[in-house]
Design a protein around this motif. Structure first.
Motif, PDB file in Angstrom:
ATOM      1  N   PRO A  18       0.797  -1.237   0.000  1.00 57.27           N
ATOM      2  CA  PRO A  18       0.000   0.000   0.000  1.00 57.27           C
ATOM      3  C   PRO A  18       0.830   1.288   0.000  1.00 57.27           C
ATOM      4  O   PRO A  18       0.302   2.353  -0.268  1.00 57.27           O
ATOM      5  N   HIS A  19       2.155   1.184   0.269  1.00 58.60           N
ATOM      6  CA  HIS A  19       2.974   2.399   0.352  1.00 58.60           C
ATOM      7  C   HIS A  19       3.026   3.113  -0.997  1.00 58.60           C
ATOM      8  O   HIS A  19       2.926   4.345  -1.060  1.00 58.60           O
ATOM      9  N   HIS A  20       3.149   2.338  -2.083  1.00 56.08           N
ATOM     10  CA  HIS A  20       3.215   2.932  -3.420  1.00 56.08           C
ATOM     11  C   HIS A  20       1.994   3.816  -3.694  1.00 56.08           C
ATOM     12  O   HIS A  20       2.117   4.946  -4.184  1.00 56.08           O
ATOM     13  N   LYS A  21       0.817   3.306  -3.387  1.00 54.58           N
ATOM     14  CA  LYS A  21      -0.418   4.056  -3.668  1.00 54.58           C
ATOM     15  C   LYS A  21      -0.451   5.367  -2.899  1.00 54.58           C
ATOM     16  O   LYS A  21      -0.844   6.416  -3.434  1.00 54.58           O
ATOM     17  N   LYS A  22      -0.015   5.338  -1.644  1.00 56.51           N
ATOM     18  CA  LYS A  22      -0.022   6.554  -0.826  1.00 56.51           C
ATOM     19  C   LYS A  22       0.966   7.593  -1.356  1.00 56.51           C
ATOM     20  O   LYS A  22       0.669   8.794  -1.409  1.00 56.51           O
ATOM     21  N   VAL A  23       2.144   7.149  -1.745  1.00 57.56           N
ATOM     22  CA  VAL A  23       3.164   8.080  -2.242  1.00 57.56           C
ATOM     23  C   VAL A  23       2.759   8.628  -3.609  1.00 57.56           C
ATOM     24  O   VAL A  23       2.937   9.817  -3.895  1.00 57.56           O
ATOM     25  N   ARG A  24       2.193   7.784  -4.448  1.00 58.82           N
ATOM     26  CA  ARG A  24       1.766   8.219  -5.777  1.00 58.82           C
ATOM     27  C   ARG A  24       0.731   9.346  -5.684  1.00 58.82           C
ATOM     28  O   ARG A  24       0.731  10.282  -6.490  1.00 58.82           O
ATOM     29  N   THR A  25      -0.143   9.265  -4.670  1.00 61.06           N
ATOM     30  CA  THR A  25      -1.219  10.255  -4.509  1.00 61.06           C
ATOM     31  C   THR A  25      -0.678  11.675  -4.360  1.00 61.06           C
ATOM     32  O   THR A  25      -1.326  12.643  -4.783  1.00 61.06           O
ATOM     33  N   ILE A  26       0.514  11.816  -3.799  1.00 62.69           N
ATOM     34  CA  ILE A  26       1.076  13.149  -3.537  1.00 62.69           C
ATOM     35  C   ILE A  26       1.193  13.982  -4.805  1.00 62.69           C
ATOM     36  O   ILE A  26       0.921  15.183  -4.798  1.00 62.69           O
TER      37      ILE A  26
ATOM     38  N   SER B 188       6.749  22.020  -4.369  1.00 60.47           N
ATOM     39  CA  SER B 188       6.187  22.301  -3.042  1.00 60.47           C
ATOM     40  C   SER B 188       5.260  21.178  -2.592  1.00 60.47           C
ATOM     41  O   SER B 188       5.244  20.807  -1.409  1.00 60.47           O
ATOM     42  N   ALA B 189       4.485  20.622  -3.523  1.00 62.17           N
ATOM     43  CA  ALA B 189       3.588  19.509  -3.192  1.00 62.17           C
ATOM     44  C   ALA B 189       4.383  18.300  -2.717  1.00 62.17           C
ATOM     45  O   ALA B 189       4.006  17.621  -1.752  1.00 62.17           O
ATOM     46  N   ILE B 190       5.502  18.017  -3.388  1.00 66.26           N
ATOM     47  CA  ILE B 190       6.333  16.883  -2.999  1.00 66.26           C
ATOM     48  C   ILE B 190       7.008  17.150  -1.650  1.00 66.26           C
ATOM     49  O   ILE B 190       7.005  16.303  -0.749  1.00 66.26           O
ATOM     50  N   ALA B 191       7.587  18.339  -1.506  1.00 63.27           N
ATOM     51  CA  ALA B 191       8.317  18.675  -0.275  1.00 63.27           C
ATOM     52  C   ALA B 191       7.412  18.608   0.951  1.00 63.27           C
ATOM     53  O   ALA B 191       7.856  18.239   2.044  1.00 63.27           O
ATOM     54  N   ASN B 192       6.146  18.962   0.776  1.00 65.14           N
ATOM     55  CA  ASN B 192       5.221  19.027   1.913  1.00 65.14           C
ATOM     56  C   ASN B 192       4.231  17.867   1.950  1.00 65.14           C
ATOM     57  O   ASN B 192       3.272  17.888   2.721  1.00 65.14           O
ATOM     58  N   GLY B 193       4.483  16.852   1.107  1.00 68.24           N
ATOM     59  CA  GLY B 193       3.607  15.691   1.088  1.00 68.24           C
ATOM     60  C   GLY B 193       3.693  14.896   2.387  1.00 68.24           C
ATOM     61  O   GLY B 193       4.742  14.853   3.038  1.00 68.24           O
ATOM     62  N   ARG B 194       2.584  14.282   2.749  1.00 70.18           N
ATOM     63  CA  ARG B 194       2.546  13.500   3.990  1.00 70.18           C
ATOM     64  C   ARG B 194       1.927  12.135   3.731  1.00 70.18           C
ATOM     65  O   ARG B 194       1.021  11.992   2.906  1.00 70.18           O
ATOM     66  N   ILE B 195       2.434  11.147   4.457  1.00 73.15           N
ATOM     67  CA  ILE B 195       1.907   9.783   4.413  1.00 73.15           C
ATOM     68  C   ILE B 195       1.460   9.420   5.821  1.00 73.15           C
ATOM     69  O   ILE B 195       2.271   9.434   6.756  1.00 73.15           O
ATOM     70  N   ASP B 196       0.162   9.146   5.970  1.00 74.21           N
ATOM     71  CA  ASP B 196      -0.399   8.836   7.298  1.00 74.21           C
ATOM     72  C   ASP B 196      -0.032   9.912   8.321  1.00 74.21           C
ATOM     73  O   ASP B 196       0.290   9.616   9.479  1.00 74.21           O
ATOM     74  N   GLY B 197      -0.064  11.166   7.876  1.00 72.69           N
ATOM     75  CA  GLY B 197       0.186  12.291   8.769  1.00 72.69           C
ATOM     76  C   GLY B 197       1.642  12.639   8.974  1.00 72.69           C
ATOM     77  O   GLY B 197       1.964  13.655   9.602  1.00 72.69           O
TER      78      GLY B 197
ATOM     79  N   LEU C  37       7.117  12.796   4.160  1.00 67.38           N
ATOM     80  CA  LEU C  37       7.874  11.785   3.431  1.00 67.38           C
ATOM     81  C   LEU C  37       9.290  11.701   3.990  1.00 67.38           C
ATOM     82  O   LEU C  37       9.856  12.707   4.413  1.00 67.38           O
ATOM     83  N   SER C  38       9.875  10.510   3.969  1.00 67.81           N
ATOM     84  CA  SER C  38      11.271  10.367   4.381  1.00 67.81           C
ATOM     85  C   SER C  38      12.164  11.138   3.407  1.00 67.81           C
ATOM     86  O   SER C  38      11.757  11.463   2.283  1.00 67.81           O
ATOM     87  N   ASP C  39      13.386  11.419   3.831  1.00 69.29           N
ATOM     88  CA  ASP C  39      14.321  12.129   2.956  1.00 69.29           C
ATOM     89  C   ASP C  39      14.567  11.357   1.668  1.00 69.29           C
ATOM     90  O   ASP C  39      14.627  11.944   0.579  1.00 69.29           O
ATOM     91  N   VAL C  40      14.706  10.026   1.783  1.00 67.53           N
ATOM     92  CA  VAL C  40      14.941   9.195   0.595  1.00 67.53           C
ATOM     93  C   VAL C  40      13.737   9.248  -0.344  1.00 67.53           C
ATOM     94  O   VAL C  40      13.880   9.438  -1.560  1.00 67.53           O
ATOM     95  N   ASP C  41      12.524   9.107   0.190  1.00 66.57           N
ATOM     96  CA  ASP C  41      11.330   9.108  -0.661  1.00 66.57           C
ATOM     97  C   ASP C  41      11.086  10.475  -1.285  1.00 66.57           C
ATOM     98  O   ASP C  41      10.635  10.575  -2.435  1.00 66.57           O
TER      99      ASP C  41
END
Length: 412
Positions: free
Chosen positions: A100-108, A224-233, A236-240
């Protein structure tokens, strides 16, 4: 026993030699569609060359996983990448992830590529298309279409979408060439894993500074959307975060460059199809799809079996990997009538160039829009066009297309 034809997939020079490549893939589709490949410097894999099998594997994303081997790299590079990720560095883009991680990150980032966002972008893209066709007129009657036009048009679009300053565009282009061109002597930064990793570190250094800037001062752009994206609140990690930038900033333009330049080459080699487009401009939509099928800029993705399974009766054990040969699937005689005929009116066109299923290309609609804009501007103004030298393809096992397309032309 390995079918010698399947070794083309473990040879970067094969993609720069289309007759050899297509002969091998046609043989495999007919005689060995699930072919075992064990050739250094890569770990073994099964090459999947039929369209239907590629679709079935893409569709079953719970059985066939992207992690830990999303693309074909050497065993040494694979081990190095794993060690980097284990230490909190390395690359982990959308193509490396599973649900499910892919789907959450893709949404950003996906809202930036939805129809409404692209409609808002259309005027800007059309203006850029005119700007680059005007540039062709200025620098004519000859140019290297890849280096002078096809590189810069989609690069400008995606970098503007990200919100990067124009003076940084050439740096992003260079890093993209080094990353995707790691197997090509003209593009590669070096031959060792460490030298190639330096390209990624340069990307990460640039984007870590961008992240800090956009988190402190969001500017309403995709960065800005990527930099401030959130997963489960959680952020995002630095790598992601850095990896998200890398895939958008690189694949977001380089693949489109390959489709644009390869599409023009196909029109020059098939003047009857160019004439059809001149007289039937409404065919531009199907023509773009045919250019994308014809060029297939993303050559492959890998998937690893989560459990013991079979493909066409060939047993594949849990932990073994398959190579999805999109270029072969897009020439499958069972799916496409006359697959080696370039047909600007081809319909339906069930090509696999954008992948399929949950990993379908995030930027597919943007790539199509850019290509429609450029060719809609270029073709009505084109008086004559021919090669001014030999087209030259890049050596690759992942993403690639023309490096050089010297042309002679006249524009109205």
């Amino acid at each position: 026993m390995t079918d010698e034809a399947a070794n083309v997939f473990a040879d970067p020079t094969a993609y720069a030699d289309e007759p050899r490549l297509h002969a091998a893939m046609a043989h495999l589709r007919a005689h060995n569609p699930v072919a075992y490949v064990d050739k250094a410097p890569y770990r073994p894999f099964y090459a999947i060359t039929k369209h239907a099998d590629i679709m079935d594997i893409e569709r079953d994303h719970n059985l066939w996983l992207s992690e830990p081997r999303p693309v074909l790299v050497t065993a040494v590079a694979d081990d190095f990448a794993k060690s980097q990720l284990d230490s909190g560095a390395g690359l982990r883009t959308l193509i490396h992830m599973d649900d499910p991680h892919h789907k959450k990150v893709r949404t950003i980032g996906q809202d930036w590529f939805r129809p409404k966002a692209l409609r808002d972008l259309q005027i800007q893209v059309d203006a850029l298309a005119k700007r680059y066709v005007d540039k062709m007129a200025e620098i004519g009657p000859e140019c290297d279409f890849v280096e002078d036009i096809a590189v810069h048009f989609p690069l400008y679009v995606i970098m503007s979408l990200l919100g990067l300053p124009e003076e940084d565009f050439p740096r992003m282009h260079q890093l993209t060439q080094e990353m995707f061109g790691a197997d090509d002597k003209e593009y590669q930064r070096g031959t060792t894993v460490e030298e190639r990793m330096a390209t990624l570190l340069d990307f990460f250094d640039y984007f870590s500074k961008l992240t800090a800037s956009r988190r402190a001062n969001p500017t309403g752009d995709l960065a800005s959307a990527i930099a401030n994206g959130r997963i489960d609140g959680e952020p995002l990690s630095d790598v992601d975060t850095a990896s998200y930038y890398v895939i958008v900033a690189s694949a977001g333009h380089d693949t489109t460059k390959d489709a644009i330049s390869g599409g023009l080459r196909a029109l020059i080699e098939n003047p009857g199809e160019l004439d059809r487009l001149r007289h039937e401009p409404d065919l531009i939509g199907t023509a773009v799809e045919e250019m994308i099928r014809w060029t297939t800029p993303v050559k492959e993705f890998m998937r690893t079996a989560a459990a013991d399974t079979t493909v066409r009766g060939v047993p594949i054990a849990a932990g073994e990997s398959v190579y999805l040969a999109y270029t072969s699937g897009n020439r499958d005689e069972e799916i496409f009538d006359d697959p080696f005929t370039f047909d600007v009116g081809r319909f339906p066109n069930k090509h696999l160039a954008f992948g399929y299923g949950v990993h379908f290309c995030l930027g597919a609609a943007l790539a199509r829009m850019e290509m429609r804009s450029l060719f809609s501007e270029l073709i009505p103004r084109l008086g004559s066009i021919e090669f001014a030298g030999e087209p030259e393809l890049a050596a690759t096992v992942f993403v690639g297309g023309l490096k050089h397309l010297p042309i002679r032309y006249s524009l109205r």
